[in-house]
Design an enzyme around this catalytic site. Sequence first.
Site, short mmCIF file in Angstrom:
data_model
loop_
_atom_site.label_atom_id
_atom_site.label_comp_id
_atom_site.label_asym_id
_atom_site.label_seq_id
_atom_site.Cartn_x
_atom_site.Cartn_y
_atom_site.Cartn_z
N ARG A 101 0.88 -1.18 0.00
CA ARG A 101 0.00 0.00 0.00
C ARG A 101 0.91 1.22 0.00
O ARG A 101 1.73 1.39 0.91
CB ARG A 101 -0.89 0.00 1.24
CG ARG A 101 -1.55 1.34 1.48
CD ARG A 101 -2.61 1.32 2.56
NE ARG A 101 -3.80 0.66 2.08
CZ ARG A 101 -5.00 0.78 2.68
NH1 ARG A 101 -5.13 1.50 3.76
NH2 ARG A 101 -6.06 0.16 2.18
N HIS A 128 -7.60 0.92 -6.09
CA HIS A 128 -7.77 0.07 -4.91
C HIS A 128 -8.47 -1.22 -5.37
O HIS A 128 -9.62 -1.48 -5.02
CB HIS A 128 -8.59 0.81 -3.86
CG HIS A 128 -8.53 0.22 -2.48
ND1 HIS A 128 -7.75 -0.88 -2.16
CD2 HIS A 128 -9.15 0.58 -1.32
CE1 HIS A 128 -7.90 -1.16 -0.89
NE2 HIS A 128 -8.73 -0.30 -0.36
N GLN A 131 -10.24 -3.84 -3.00
CA GLN A 131 -11.51 -3.32 -2.48
C GLN A 131 -12.64 -3.65 -3.45
O GLN A 131 -13.72 -4.12 -3.04
CB GLN A 131 -11.40 -1.81 -2.28
CG GLN A 131 -12.67 -1.18 -1.75
CD GLN A 131 -12.97 -1.64 -0.34
OE1 GLN A 131 -12.14 -1.54 0.54
NE2 GLN A 131 -14.16 -2.15 -0.10
N ASP A 220 -17.39 6.88 -0.66
CA ASP A 220 -16.08 6.78 -0.01
C ASP A 220 -15.83 8.15 0.62
O ASP A 220 -16.54 9.12 0.33
CB ASP A 220 -15.01 6.45 -1.08
CG ASP A 220 -13.61 6.24 -0.48
OD1 ASP A 220 -13.48 6.11 0.75
OD2 ASP A 220 -12.65 6.22 -1.27
N CYS A 260 -16.49 1.67 1.29
CA CYS A 260 -15.28 0.86 1.49
C CYS A 260 -14.74 0.99 2.91
O CYS A 260 -14.02 0.11 3.37
CB CYS A 260 -14.22 1.24 0.47
SG CYS A 260 -13.75 2.98 0.52
N ARG A 288 -13.44 -8.45 2.33
CA ARG A 288 -12.03 -8.20 1.98
C ARG A 288 -11.22 -9.48 2.22
O ARG A 288 -10.35 -9.84 1.43
CB ARG A 288 -11.46 -7.05 2.82
CG ARG A 288 -12.07 -5.68 2.53
CD ARG A 288 -11.70 -5.18 1.16
NE ARG A 288 -10.25 -5.10 0.96
CZ ARG A 288 -9.47 -4.10 1.40
NH1 ARG A 288 -10.01 -3.08 2.04
NH2 ARG A 288 -8.18 -4.09 1.16
N1 NVA Z 1 -10.08 6.67 -1.06
C1 NVA Z 1 -9.68 6.26 0.26
C2 NVA Z 1 -9.88 4.79 0.42
C3 NVA Z 1 -9.55 4.26 1.79
C4 NVA Z 1 -9.72 2.78 1.89
C5 NVA Z 1 -8.23 6.62 0.50
O1 NVA Z 1 -7.41 6.45 -0.42
O2 NVA Z 1 -7.92 7.11 1.58
N1 CP Z 2 -11.16 -0.08 2.87
C1 CP Z 2 -9.88 -0.11 3.28
O1 CP Z 2 -8.96 -0.36 2.49
O2 CP Z 2 -9.69 0.12 4.60
P1 CP Z 2 -8.29 0.38 5.31
O3 CP Z 2 -7.76 1.69 4.78
O4 CP Z 2 -8.58 0.42 6.77
O5 CP Z 2 -7.37 -0.75 4.94
#
Ligand code: NVA
Ligand code: CP
Length: 305
Positions: A101, A128, A131, A220, A260, A288
Site C-alpha cells: 500500500r 484500490h 476493495q 467513499d 469501502c 475483503r
Molecule cells: N479513497 C480512500 C480509500 C480508503 C480505503 C483513500 O485512499 O484514503
Molecule cells: N477499505 C480499506 O482499504 O480500509 P483500510 O484503509 O482500513 O485498509
Amino acid sequence: MSKRDFLTVTDFTRSELDSLFDLAVRMKRNRSGLRPFGGGSAALVFKKPSLRTRASFDVGVHELGGHPMYITDQEIGLGKRESVYDIAQVLSRFVRLIMIRTFEHSEVEELAAAATVPVVNGLTNSYHPCQIIADLLTVYEHKGHIDGLTISYLGDGNNVAHSWLKAAERYDITLRIGTVAENDPDPEILDHARTHAIGRVEVVREPLAAADGADVLYTDVWASMGQKDRAEENRRRLAAFQINEELLAAAAQDAIVLHCLPANRGEEITDAVMDGPQSRVFDEAENRLHAQKAIMHALLAGFDE
Ligand code: NVA
Ligand code: CP
C-alpha cells in the site's frame, strides 16, 4: 507459468474474475481448507495507515497456510533508505508474495517489475483493486448477479472510483459517477473506461438523478489519505452527494448501500443509512478477507482448487 501480479482489476480477464468469485464463495464457506502458502511467508508493506487491508491480509495469509510479515515504510524507507528494485529483489528471496500500500501507482509497478514473486496492490493514489473485488463479491452475494445492475458511485472521483471504472471494463454494468466537475475521476482513466466499458459509464451532476433507480449506492471519504488538505473544499463541493435517506429513497427499492470504509459518518454518509436495513458495509468489510484469499490463491496456485 510466469508470475502474475494484481495491480488493477483488469489484470484478470472476465472468466478469471468469474472463477475468482466462485473460489471466494467456496473459501468463505470453508475458511481454512486451502493452503497455497504451504508454510511460506508474505510481506505486507504499508506506507499509509490501514485497518481492513492490514487485518484481512494478515488473517488471510495465516488461513492460507502462510506467515504474514507486516512491514512499515518507517523501517524500510522504500526508495529512500534503499531502492525499490533492491527491496523487491531481497523480499523475493524470503517471501512467496508481496502486498504493498503506497502513494504513487508507478512505485507498485516498479516493485512488481523487479520482484520475482507476485505483487498485490493494497491501494495506491490511483487504484484500490482488492476493495473492488470484495465489493463485487458483496454485490454478487446480495443480488445474485453483477451484469445488468446500476452502480451509483457518489462523491470524490478517487482511487476507489477509478477501480470501479476498471470493473466496468469487465462487467456489463451501468456505472454512474455522481460528482461535481472539480472532483471528476482522472480524465484518462474515465475516457479509457468510456471506450472500453461493456455496459455504460455515466457522469451525473445532479445528486437525485445520480441515485435514481440505482441497485447499489456507493460512497467513499471525500478526502483520501495523502489528500487531507482538500477536505474543507471537498466538504463544500460534495455536500449534496451525501448518501442520506433522501438519496436512498431515489434508488431502487431493494438497493444496497456500500462504503469501502473508513467512513466519516455525517459527511459522505449518514448514521441512519450506514446503520440502516439497506446497508451492507460490514459484510463488504468482511469480504475483503475472502476476496483477497481468493486473489492470493489465484496468484500462487491458480483459480481452481
Ligand atoms: N479513497 C480512500 C480509500 C480508503 C480505503 C483513500 O485512499 O484514503
Ligand atoms: N477499505 C480499506 O482499504 O480500509 P483500510 O484503509 O482500513 O485498509
